[in-house]
Motif scaffolding. Sequence first.
Motif, PDB file in Angstrom:
ATOM      1  N   GLN A  68     -30.633  -3.749  -2.009  1.00  0.00           N
ATOM      2  CA  GLN A  68     -31.372  -4.900  -1.520  1.00  0.00           C
ATOM      3  C   GLN A  68     -30.996  -5.282  -0.089  1.00  0.00           C
ATOM      4  N   VAL A  69     -30.210  -4.433   0.572  1.00  0.00           N
ATOM      5  CA  VAL A  69     -29.753  -4.706   1.944  1.00  0.00           C
ATOM      6  C   VAL A  69     -30.105  -3.509   2.813  1.00  0.00           C
ATOM      7  N   ALA A  70     -30.919  -3.736   3.853  1.00  0.00           N
ATOM      8  CA  ALA A  70     -31.281  -2.641   4.755  1.00  0.00           C
ATOM      9  C   ALA A  70     -30.052  -2.173   5.524  1.00  0.00           C
ATOM     10  N   SER A  71     -29.965  -0.879   5.772  1.00  0.00           N
ATOM     11  CA  SER A  71     -28.846  -0.320   6.525  1.00  0.00           C
ATOM     12  C   SER A  71     -29.206  -0.272   8.006  1.00  0.00           C
ATOM     13  N   ILE A  72     -28.182  -0.354   8.860  1.00  0.00           N
ATOM     14  CA  ILE A  72     -28.425  -0.362  10.301  1.00  0.00           C
ATOM     15  C   ILE A  72     -27.311   0.403  11.000  1.00  0.00           C
ATOM     16  N   ASN A  73     -27.675   1.055  12.088  1.00  0.00           N
ATOM     17  CA  ASN A  73     -26.729   1.882  12.840  1.00  0.00           C
ATOM     18  C   ASN A  73     -25.955   1.019  13.845  1.00  0.00           C
ATOM     19  N   GLN A  74     -25.244   0.019  13.318  1.00  0.00           N
ATOM     20  CA  GLN A  74     -24.400  -0.848  14.137  1.00  0.00           C
ATOM     21  C   GLN A  74     -23.525  -1.677  13.196  1.00  0.00           C
ATOM     22  N   ASP A  75     -22.352  -2.069  13.684  1.00  0.00           N
ATOM     23  CA  ASP A  75     -21.399  -2.823  12.869  1.00  0.00           C
ATOM     24  C   ASP A  75     -21.759  -4.303  12.887  1.00  0.00           C
TER      25      ASP A  75
END
Length: 224
Positions: free
Chosen positions: A147-154
Amino acid sequence: MRYLVDLGWLRSGLSFSFGEYFDPENTAFGVMRVCNDDLVAGGKGFGPHPHSDMEIVTVVLRGQVKHEDNLGNAEVTKEGQVQRMSAGSGIIHAEYNASESEELQFLQLWFMPRARGGAPSYETSSYEPSQMVNHLLPVVSHTGSEQVASINQDLTIYLSRLERGNELSFHQEAGRRVFLFVIEGELEVSGHVMETRDTARIQNEPHLQLAAKEDTKYMLIDLP
C-alpha cells in the motif's frame, strides 16, 4: 508565500521555481524540487512531454487523473491513490483530467533520484483513508510495500487527518528535513500556526509537535 498561476483551465500554487516562475533563492529544499498544488478543469490537462532523472509523485485530492506514457501505461488515479513515476533515463507521458465536467485537484511533487540514468518506471498504489485519522500514514517510501509506493530516494511521504484537539509527535533525525503542507484545516506545529494551503520547511528541529486547531488534513515529507 506561493507563486500563483491562473491559465483559466489550470490554477496552480507553486512552492518552488517552476515554468515562468523563477527565483534563484527558491529552487529546492534538499532533494525536493517541485510542489505544485494544481486545479485542472474538466477535459483539460498536460499533453505528451518528456522527463528524465526525476522522481515524480502525484497525490490526488479530488477527482481523477488519467496517465499515459510511452512505456504502455494507461491508468486512471483517484482520491485514495498515489501515482509514482521514475523518469530515469527518459520517459514521455501525458496527464489529463479524466472527467469532462468535474475539476481535478492534485499535488505534484518532484524529487531528485538517488541514482541517475535508471530504467524509467511507473506505479499506482492505494491507501485506506481511514488509516490517516490521527495517524501519520506512509504512502510513498524508499522501501515501498503493498500500500506504499516505492521511490528511488531516501524519503517518506505521509498523509494524515488529525481530528480537532488531537496531537501527534514526529521525531526528525539529525541532518534531515521536513516539508509540511496543510491541505485543509489549521495545524499548530511546535507553537506556530499553519492554515489551509500553508507550507513549512523545517530543519534542525529534532522534535515536532503537531496539533489540530480544527479537523485538519496535511502532508508531511521526511527528506534527506
